[in-house]
Design a protein around this motif. Structure first.
Motif, PDB file in Angstrom:
ATOM      1  N   ASP A  89     -53.788 -30.620 -13.784  1.00 16.21           N
ATOM      2  CA  ASP A  89     -52.886 -30.416 -15.044  1.00 16.21           C
ATOM      3  C   ASP A  89     -52.366 -31.266 -15.183  1.00 16.21           C
ATOM      4  OD1 ASP A  89     -51.692 -30.174 -16.916  1.00 16.21           O
ATOM      5  OD2 ASP A  89     -51.406 -27.717 -16.993  1.00 16.21           O
ATOM      6  N   ASP A  92     -48.851 -30.292 -14.071  1.00 17.96           N
ATOM      7  CA  ASP A  92     -48.215 -29.757 -13.290  1.00 17.96           C
ATOM      8  C   ASP A  92     -47.676 -31.060 -12.112  1.00 17.96           C
ATOM      9  OD1 ASP A  92     -48.897 -27.537 -13.390  1.00 17.96           O
ATOM     10  OD2 ASP A  92     -50.894 -27.552 -12.476  1.00 17.96           O
ATOM     11  N   ALA A  95     -43.869 -32.285 -13.019  1.00 17.58           N
ATOM     12  CA  ALA A  95     -43.105 -31.305 -12.556  1.00 17.58           C
ATOM     13  C   ALA A  95     -43.197 -31.695 -11.302  1.00 17.58           C
ATOM     14  CB  ALA A  95     -44.105 -29.811 -12.746  1.00 17.58           C
ATOM     15  N   ARG A  99     -39.551 -30.917  -9.699  1.00 19.23           N
ATOM     16  CA  ARG A  99     -39.376 -30.722  -8.187  1.00 19.23           C
ATOM     17  C   ARG A  99     -38.723 -30.883  -7.471  1.00 19.23           C
ATOM     18  NH1 ARG A  99     -44.255 -28.453  -7.761  1.00 19.23           N
ATOM     19  NH2 ARG A  99     -43.776 -27.031  -9.245  1.00 19.23           N
ATOM     20  N   GLU A 135     -42.172 -27.455 -20.629  1.00 22.15           N
ATOM     21  CA  GLU A 135     -42.670 -26.676 -19.143  1.00 22.15           C
ATOM     22  C   GLU A 135     -42.901 -27.511 -17.868  1.00 22.15           C
ATOM     23  OE1 GLU A 135     -45.504 -23.511 -17.871  1.00 22.15           O
ATOM     24  OE2 GLU A 135     -44.815 -23.755 -19.800  1.00 22.15           O
ATOM     25  N   ALA A 136     -42.888 -28.854 -18.277  1.00 25.28           N
ATOM     26  CA  ALA A 136     -43.153 -29.149 -16.159  1.00 25.28           C
ATOM     27  C   ALA A 136     -41.537 -29.153 -16.106  1.00 25.28           C
ATOM     28  CB  ALA A 136     -43.270 -30.916 -16.740  1.00 25.28           C
ATOM     29  N   ARG A 138     -39.416 -25.939 -16.512  1.00 28.16           N
ATOM     30  CA  ARG A 138     -39.880 -24.712 -16.001  1.00 28.16           C
ATOM     31  C   ARG A 138     -40.424 -25.081 -15.006  1.00 28.16           C
ATOM     32  NH1 ARG A 138     -42.743 -20.573 -15.772  1.00 28.16           N
ATOM     33  NH2 ARG A 138     -44.800 -21.863 -16.686  1.00 28.16           N
ATOM     34  N   ARG A 139     -41.835 -25.160 -14.611  1.00 22.76           N
ATOM     35  CA  ARG A 139     -42.859 -25.161 -13.488  1.00 22.76           C
ATOM     36  C   ARG A 139     -42.229 -25.805 -12.366  1.00 22.76           C
ATOM     37  NH1 ARG A 139     -48.594 -26.497 -15.369  1.00 22.76           N
ATOM     38  NH2 ARG A 139     -49.013 -25.460 -17.142  1.00 22.76           N
ATOM     39  N   GLN A 445     -38.803 -21.747  -8.074  1.00 20.11           N
ATOM     40  CA  GLN A 445     -38.593 -20.775  -9.633  1.00 20.11           C
ATOM     41  C   GLN A 445     -37.819 -20.260  -9.122  1.00 20.11           C
ATOM     42  OE1 GLN A 445     -40.991 -19.524 -11.345  1.00 20.11           O
ATOM     43  NE2 GLN A 445     -42.076 -21.108 -10.742  1.00 20.11           N
TER      44      GLN A 445
END
Length: 636
Positions: A89, A92, A95, A99, A135-136, A138-139, A445
């Motif tokens: 994805d 991801d 992300a 991250r 969304e990225a 959030r992940r 998270q």
């Protein structure tokens, strides 16, 4: 930004990602990655599915080029992307870089909760790309960020840097990073309006790297073009070209080491000649942006360049010749957008000097003992309700159709509320007393601190409802009456409050942060109002329904009206924390309460206090929903 918070601002570029922490005073510090002030956006997918980012990704890509991507953001709007024969994805992939930023920010803040997160995005992005970027984030463990358009952010940085731009004036902003974006903006009273934005992916730093990467093998073989033998070698050459291009922005020549060829010397003059098509494409984007905005060049208040390529005076000069304009390089051009999005106005500081929120204090014994007040009040009200209830029934028969029960149902409802407040007070204290973990776990998270408060609030609601039901069943058994009216008065008035507390728990867990003063202080229900309201209810019940003789009527009437006034004061103490406003609100409420005192209005006044408590919690839920990333405002 809100008072006392630290803002994380991130500019995810095609070639590099810049991130800064901005303190409450506007002073900022760059997040450092791999020894540099920005993180290379490249990613590498390991065989076990884990990600490597930044400079290490370039190094691994030289050995397995099919698992490497230098600019993941270009795939963000697609459904899938292939790396190493695996479909992943694109969210991801993006992300993974974010991250890395989240983990660095977490380490920098020393486990303190992160304030608002702001992500710089191109102004041309539509809803699909913006949703994917959110969304990225959030992940990656950054919650729901605030998206800021890159041109507006960079223009805000210009103003913060001292550039004079009058309201109503136009400016042209050339964002020359991994790609090239020309934007025309107009300054308004409230910020900047983007009139047009034209992107040219073939006119930025990545295109310059590609041009230079194609030239390096030819220079090493004396003019004979020779393609790299493998994808990994191509990545190594591309990495060398990127380093050479950055070095040539400040040097006349640089020696470049190649993986399978002798080192070569590249000059700035030679690179400028090869870069002419790239500059021409950038100049075309500038003209298209001006045409789309219908702003003649002579009406521009200024032309400004930001981005990594803008650090090269030679490239800026070539753009000036190609466009006939006179661009000015913005202060700290590579970080202009990321600084502007966070409204960084102070000087850059060393990481050891950035103001960060302190860890929430551990509740003291006084705060821990505060739960005894509503607990004692709840038991006292329940006992008085039971003793004051009057059951009229003909003795000796099982069913008496003329039987009736007189009870102060509002007192039972208030006893149930006090039981719930007791558990909520204890829950917030226990959740705050448990040592806080790192706000980002290994998977990025939200970790224990917010999950503790969410679980504690839900457990308190469950226990409070259980005790309220127990009160109802016990009283019904003691009075030998149907439990239906007891359950209605003990549980139904609490249902809206329990729903609001459940929403508060969900929001607290969802957004993954802790108030600077701690959950126990931020959710500190005014215990003084519990005491005042309980005393008022006792006086009201005795004054309205207590046994008395005719000579004591005036005294009991005074008790009842005093009780009504105290309940009105208790409601005002819940609605606002400031005594000035409490007195203003309590005045008319007290007059009304004292005027309508009777046995029939006890339930009304009790429900009024319960409604005030519900509104108190609803305000906390509203603040959580409207400040998902910034520090929570102190209650007023």
């Amino acid at each position: 930004m809100h008072p006392g918070e630290v803002v994380l601002s991130v500019d995810y570029g095609a070639a590099a990602t810049a991130a800064v922490l901005v303190g409450p005073d506007g002073a900022w510090t760059p997040m450092r990655f791999d020894g540099a002030d920005w993180l290379l956006s490249a990613v590498f997918l390991n065989e076990d599915g884990s990600w490597v980012t930044g400079a290490p990704a370039w190094q691994l890509g030289a050995g397995a080029g099919d698992r490497f991507d230098s600019a993941p953001i270009r795939w963000l709007g697609q459904d899938r992307v292939g790396l190493g024969g695996v479909e992943v994805d694109p969210v991801d992939v993006v992300a993974a870089t974010l991250r890395r930023v989240a983990q660095a920010a977490s380490a920098r803040l020393r486990a303190a909760p992160l304030g608002e997160v702001r992500l710089v995005v191109p102004a041309s992005w539509g809803p699909r790309w913006r949703t994917a970027m959110r969304e990225a984030a959030r992940r990656a463990g950054l919650g729901q960020p605030t998206l800021v358009d890159a041109p507006s952010a960079a223009a805000s940085h210009l103003v913060a840097s001292g550039v004079q731009l009058m309201v109503g004036s136009f400016l042209l902003l050339c964002d020359w990073g991994g790609g090239f974006t020309a934007s025309v903006l107009r300054r308004t009273r409230y910020g900047f309006e983007v009139l047009s934005t034209i992107e040219a992916a073939n006119a930025g730093g990545l295109a310059l790297d590609q041009v230079l990467a194609q030239q390096l093998p030819a220079l090493a073989t004396a003019g004979a073009r020779q393609a790299p033998s493998s994808p990994g070698e191509s990545i190594a050459v591309w990495s060398a070209a990127r380093d050479a291009r950055e070095a040539l922005s400040q040097a006349a020549s640089v020696t470049v080491a190649l993986p399978s060829a002798p080192p070569v010397v590249v000059t700035a003059a030679g690179m400028q000649a090869d870069a002419q098509p790239v500059v021409t494409a950038a100049a075309d984007a500038v003209r298209k942006a001006l045409d789309a905005a219908q702003v003649p060049p002579d009406e521009l208040a200024g032309v400004f360049c930001v981005g990594g390529v803008a650090q090269s005076p030679a490239m800026v000069g070539m753009l000036a010749q190609a466009t006939g304009l006179a661009p000015t390089v913005a202060p700290d051009p590579q970080r202009a957008a990321v600084l502007g999005s966070a409204h960084a106005t102070g000087p850059g500081v060393d990481t050891s000097n950035v103001s960060v929120p302190a860890a929430p204090p551990v509740p003291g014994l006084r705060r821990a003992g505060a739960g005894l007040v509503p607990g004692v009040a709840s038991l006292g009200l329940m006992v008085q309700f039971l003793q004051s209830a009057t059951l009229s029934r003909t003795p000796g028969i099982g069913y008496d159709p003329r039987a009736y029960l007189l009870a102060d149902w509002g007192e039972l409802a208030l006893a149930a509320l006090m039981a719930l407040v007791t558990f909520l007070t204890v829950a917030t204290v226990l959740a705050a007393a448990i040592p806080a973990d790192n706000p980002l776990d290994a998977a990025g998270q939200p970790a224990a601190p917010t999950q503790q408060i969410g679980t504690a609030l839900l457990a308190a609601c469950g226990l409070g409802a259980a005790v309220a039901g127990l009160y109802a069943v016990f009283d019904a058994a003691m009075l030998q009456w149907s439990p239906a009216p007891f359950l209605r008065w003990a549980l139904i008035p609490l249902l809206p409050l329990i729903a609001v507390i459940t929403a508060t728990a969900a929001l607290a867990t969802r957004y993954g942060r802790i108030p600077a003063q701690g959950w126990d202080a931020w959710l500190n229900f005014p215990i003084a109002s519990v005491f005042v309201t309980t005393v008022g209810m006792v006086l009201l019940q005795e004054g309205a329904n207590g046994d008395r003789v005719a000579s004591q009527e005036a005294l009991f009437n005074l008790f009842a009206r005093t009780g009504g006034v105290l309940i009105a004061l208790g409601v005002a103490m819940v609605v606002t924390r400031r005594w000035r406003y409490r007195l203003i609100l309590a005045g008319p409420l007290a007059v009304v309460a004292a005027a309508v005192i009777s046995s029939a209005t006890i339930g009304v006044l009790a429900c009024l206090y319960i409604a005030a408590a519900t509104a108190w919690w609803a305000r906390r839920a509203w603040q959580l929903a409207n400040h998902p990333h910034g520090s929570l405002p102190r209650p007023v």
